[in-house]
Design a protein around this motif. Structure first.
Motif, PDB file in Angstrom:
ATOM      1  N   VAL A   1       0.879  -1.205   0.045  1.00 43.77           N
ATOM      2  CA  VAL A   1       0.060  -0.179   0.004  1.00 43.77           C
ATOM      3  C   VAL A   1       0.906   1.376   0.253  1.00 43.77           C
ATOM      4  CG1 VAL A   1      -1.583   1.425   1.405  1.00 43.77           C
ATOM      5  CG2 VAL A   1      -2.052  -1.175   1.057  1.00 43.77           C
ATOM      6  N   GLU A   2       1.862   1.237   0.882  1.00 47.71           N
ATOM      7  CA  GLU A   2       2.750   2.366   1.016  1.00 47.71           C
ATOM      8  C   GLU A   2       3.613   2.524  -0.343  1.00 47.71           C
ATOM      9  OE1 GLU A   2       3.085   4.756   3.260  1.00 47.71           O
ATOM     10  OE2 GLU A   2       1.445   3.577   4.386  1.00 47.71           O
ATOM     11  N   ARG A   3       3.912   1.434  -1.058  1.00 48.53           N
ATOM     12  CA  ARG A   3       4.696   1.486  -2.159  1.00 48.53           C
ATOM     13  C   ARG A   3       3.747   2.247  -3.370  1.00 48.53           C
ATOM     14  NH1 ARG A   3       7.051  -3.495  -3.264  1.00 48.53           N
ATOM     15  NH2 ARG A   3       8.886  -2.748  -2.197  1.00 48.53           N
ATOM     16  N   ARG A   4       2.510   1.621  -3.307  1.00 50.01           N
ATOM     17  CA  ARG A   4       1.510   2.351  -4.390  1.00 50.01           C
ATOM     18  C   ARG A   4       1.301   3.796  -3.933  1.00 50.01           C
ATOM     19  NH1 ARG A   4      -1.129  -2.655  -3.595  1.00 50.01           N
ATOM     20  NH2 ARG A   4      -2.366  -1.715  -2.017  1.00 50.01           N
ATOM     21  N   GLN A   5       1.275   4.271  -2.879  1.00 48.17           N
ATOM     22  CA  GLN A   5       1.264   5.635  -2.406  1.00 48.17           C
ATOM     23  C   GLN A   5       2.398   6.631  -2.699  1.00 48.17           C
ATOM     24  OE1 GLN A   5       0.126   5.739   1.634  1.00 48.17           O
ATOM     25  NE2 GLN A   5      -1.887   5.649   1.377  1.00 48.17           N
ATOM     26  N   VAL A   6       3.592   5.932  -2.665  1.00 49.93           N
ATOM     27  CA  VAL A   6       4.676   6.484  -3.009  1.00 49.93           C
ATOM     28  C   VAL A   6       4.869   6.719  -4.661  1.00 49.93           C
ATOM     29  CG1 VAL A   6       7.313   6.487  -3.316  1.00 49.93           C
ATOM     30  CG2 VAL A   6       6.141   6.177  -0.962  1.00 49.93           C
ATOM     31  N   GLU A   7       4.438   5.647  -5.469  1.00 48.93           N
ATOM     32  CA  GLU A   7       4.247   5.718  -6.624  1.00 48.93           C
ATOM     33  C   GLU A   7       3.422   7.053  -7.214  1.00 48.93           C
ATOM     34  OE1 GLU A   7       3.790   1.705  -7.979  1.00 48.93           O
ATOM     35  OE2 GLU A   7       5.972   1.143  -7.726  1.00 48.93           O
ATOM     36  N   GLU A   8       2.363   6.773  -6.529  1.00 48.10           N
ATOM     37  CA  GLU A   8       1.334   7.758  -7.038  1.00 48.10           C
ATOM     38  C   GLU A   8       1.657   9.272  -6.564  1.00 48.10           C
ATOM     39  OE1 GLU A   8      -2.290   6.695  -5.127  1.00 48.10           O
ATOM     40  OE2 GLU A   8      -2.589   5.016  -5.919  1.00 48.10           O
ATOM     41  N   THR A   9       2.355   9.468  -5.708  1.00 53.44           N
ATOM     42  CA  THR A   9       2.898  10.644  -5.082  1.00 53.44           C
ATOM     43  C   THR A   9       4.107  11.094  -6.083  1.00 53.44           C
ATOM     44  OG1 THR A   9       2.505  10.360  -2.816  1.00 53.44           O
ATOM     45  CG2 THR A   9       3.865  11.953  -3.481  1.00 53.44           C
ATOM     46  N   MET A  10       4.851  10.113  -6.483  1.00 55.17           N
ATOM     47  CA  MET A  10       6.061  10.723  -7.464  1.00 55.17           C
ATOM     48  C   MET A  10       5.443  10.634  -8.887  1.00 55.17           C
ATOM     49  SD  MET A  10       9.533   8.473  -7.985  1.00 55.17           S
ATOM     50  CE  MET A  10       9.333   7.238  -9.305  1.00 55.17           C
ATOM     51  N   SER A  11       4.535   9.990  -9.324  1.00 59.87           N
ATOM     52  CA  SER A  11       3.895  10.373 -10.556  1.00 59.87           C
ATOM     53  C   SER A  11       3.339  11.665 -10.490  1.00 59.87           C
ATOM     54  CB  SER A  11       2.866   9.230 -10.687  1.00 59.87           C
ATOM     55  OG  SER A  11       2.102   9.669 -12.041  1.00 59.87           O
ATOM     56  N   GLN A  12       2.668  12.148  -9.420  1.00 54.87           N
ATOM     57  CA  GLN A  12       2.117  13.385  -9.412  1.00 54.87           C
ATOM     58  C   GLN A  12       3.322  14.500  -9.523  1.00 54.87           C
ATOM     59  OE1 GLN A  12      -0.993  14.176  -9.811  1.00 54.87           O
ATOM     60  NE2 GLN A  12      -0.504  16.311  -9.592  1.00 54.87           N
ATOM     61  N   ALA A  13       4.079  14.372  -8.633  1.00 54.25           N
ATOM     62  CA  ALA A  13       5.370  15.331  -8.529  1.00 54.25           C
ATOM     63  C   ALA A  13       5.772  15.373  -9.921  1.00 54.25           C
ATOM     64  CB  ALA A  13       6.522  14.653  -7.321  1.00 54.25           C
ATOM     65  N   LEU A  14       6.192  14.306 -10.772  1.00 58.86           N
ATOM     66  CA  LEU A  14       6.637  14.403 -11.969  1.00 58.86           C
ATOM     67  C   LEU A  14       5.632  15.227 -12.696  1.00 58.86           C
ATOM     68  CD1 LEU A  14       8.256  10.938 -12.413  1.00 58.86           C
ATOM     69  CD2 LEU A  14       9.512  13.220 -12.034  1.00 58.86           C
ATOM     70  N   LYS A  15       4.543  15.200 -12.678  1.00 57.28           N
ATOM     71  CA  LYS A  15       3.461  15.939 -13.680  1.00 57.28           C
ATOM     72  C   LYS A  15       3.594  17.273 -13.164  1.00 57.28           C
ATOM     73  CE  LYS A  15       0.156  12.060 -14.349  1.00 57.28           C
ATOM     74  NZ  LYS A  15      -1.163  11.733 -13.787  1.00 57.28           N
ATOM     75  N   ASP A  16       3.633  17.719 -11.908  1.00 55.42           N
ATOM     76  CA  ASP A  16       3.701  19.144 -11.484  1.00 55.42           C
ATOM     77  C   ASP A  16       5.099  19.653 -11.965  1.00 55.42           C
ATOM     78  OD1 ASP A  16       1.454  18.655 -10.052  1.00 55.42           O
ATOM     79  OD2 ASP A  16       2.295  18.346  -8.109  1.00 55.42           O
ATOM     80  N   TYR A  17       5.953  18.793 -11.934  1.00 49.29           N
ATOM     81  CA  TYR A  17       7.403  19.181 -12.331  1.00 49.29           C
ATOM     82  C   TYR A  17       7.259  19.649 -13.786  1.00 49.29           C
ATOM     83  CZ  TYR A  17      12.163  19.032 -14.273  1.00 49.29           C
ATOM     84  OH  TYR A  17      13.284  19.409 -14.983  1.00 49.29           O
ATOM     85  N   GLU A  18       6.678  18.895 -14.564  1.00 46.88           N
ATOM     86  CA  GLU A  18       6.541  19.084 -16.010  1.00 46.88           C
ATOM     87  C   GLU A  18       5.734  20.258 -16.203  1.00 46.88           C
ATOM     88  OE1 GLU A  18       8.193  17.780 -18.497  1.00 46.88           O
ATOM     89  OE2 GLU A  18       9.350  16.525 -17.124  1.00 46.88           O
ATOM     90  N   ARG A  19       4.681  20.541 -15.602  1.00 46.46           N
ATOM     91  CA  ARG A  19       3.742  21.573 -15.698  1.00 46.46           C
ATOM     92  C   ARG A  19       4.534  22.848 -15.052  1.00 46.46           C
ATOM     93  NH1 ARG A  19      -1.102  19.848 -13.672  1.00 46.46           N
ATOM     94  NH2 ARG A  19      -0.147  19.732 -11.608  1.00 46.46           N
ATOM     95  N   THR A  20       5.171  22.998 -14.222  1.00 48.72           N
ATOM     96  CA  THR A  20       6.123  24.023 -13.805  1.00 48.72           C
ATOM     97  C   THR A  20       7.180  24.316 -14.934  1.00 48.72           C
ATOM     98  OG1 THR A  20       5.582  23.515 -11.342  1.00 48.72           O
ATOM     99  CG2 THR A  20       7.467  24.871 -12.048  1.00 48.72           C
ATOM    100  N   LYS A  21       7.485  23.530 -15.444  1.00 46.33           N
ATOM    101  CA  LYS A  21       8.863  23.471 -16.484  1.00 46.33           C
ATOM    102  C   LYS A  21       8.075  24.218 -17.490  1.00 46.33           C
ATOM    103  CE  LYS A  21      10.903  20.078 -18.565  1.00 46.33           C
ATOM    104  NZ  LYS A  21      11.512  18.984 -18.809  1.00 46.33           N
ATOM    105  N   THR A  22       7.090  23.727 -17.999  1.00 54.05           N
ATOM    106  CA  THR A  22       6.482  24.368 -19.194  1.00 54.05           C
ATOM    107  C   THR A  22       5.931  25.780 -18.929  1.00 54.05           C
ATOM    108  OG1 THR A  22       5.509  22.278 -19.816  1.00 54.05           O
ATOM    109  CG2 THR A  22       4.533  24.126 -20.742  1.00 54.05           C
ATOM    110  N   VAL A  23       5.444  25.903 -17.739  1.00 50.53           N
ATOM    111  CA  VAL A  23       4.935  27.387 -17.249  1.00 50.53           C
ATOM    112  C   VAL A  23       6.287  28.415 -17.327  1.00 50.53           C
ATOM    113  CG1 VAL A  23       4.005  28.885 -15.527  1.00 50.53           C
ATOM    114  CG2 VAL A  23       2.913  26.823 -16.177  1.00 50.53           C
TER     115      VAL A  23
END
Length: 168
Positions: A59-81
């Motif tokens: 469960v913790e691993r899935r949460q970490v993967e989801e959080t990391m995926s969201q962080a990467l999406k936020d990073y890409e969006r911030t980089k684009t902005v």
């Protein structure tokens, strides 16, 4: 996640209850036999706890993967902005440079054309700039210089005419 935590707590309660039962109900019994029973029961519960802990890790691993995926999406969006903001800033800077350059070059071009006429002998030429900066001051000084040249030219013409009359 809460289900797994509840199972771990329940396993601990069962083990504690069994230990209490062995020590309280059979105080005269063989302590080694009580320890063997307790050890066997704890081992059974521990295997169940390990299974629950493994589920908790998943469960913790899935949460970490989801959080990391969201962080990467936020990073890409911030980089684009940030790229867009930089492009806009560069565009605004280039526009400002072009505007300032035009405000200097255009009047200087006009001054150059009129000075060429003055140099060719046209002392009636004036530079009409209503600027209050250095370029405007330059135009005013050139106009004053042309007026003085024109006045000197007229005075020389008078002296020449006067000399011609004296000679005749």
């Amino acid at each position: 996640e809460q289900k797994i935590i509840d199972a771990v707590v329940e396993g601990g309660d069962i083990t504690f209850g069994l230990w209490r039962a062995i020590t309280n109900e059979a105080p005269d019994s063989n302590p080694i036999q009580g320890m063997a029973i307790l050890t066997a029961e704890v081992s059974n519960h521990q295997w169940g706890l390990l299974d629950n802990l493994d589920e908790l890790v998943q469960v913790e691993r899935r949460q970490v993967e989801e959080t990391m995926s969201q962080a990467l999406k936020d990073y890409e969006r911030t980089k684009t902005v940030m790229a867009m903001v930089n492009i806009l800033a560069i565009g605004a800077g280039l526009f400002s440079v072009a505007a300032v350059t035009a405000s200097i070059v255009s009047p200087l071009h006009e001054i150059t054309q009129k000075v060429d006429k003055i140099a060719a002998g046209d002392f009636t030429t004036r530079i009409d700039l209503d600027q209050q900066d250095e370029v405007g001051r330059l135009a005013k000084h050139i106009n004053r210089m042309v007026e003085k040249l024109n006045a000197n030219e007229e005075e020389l013409e008078k002296y020449r005419y006067h000399l011609e009359e004296l000679i005749e």
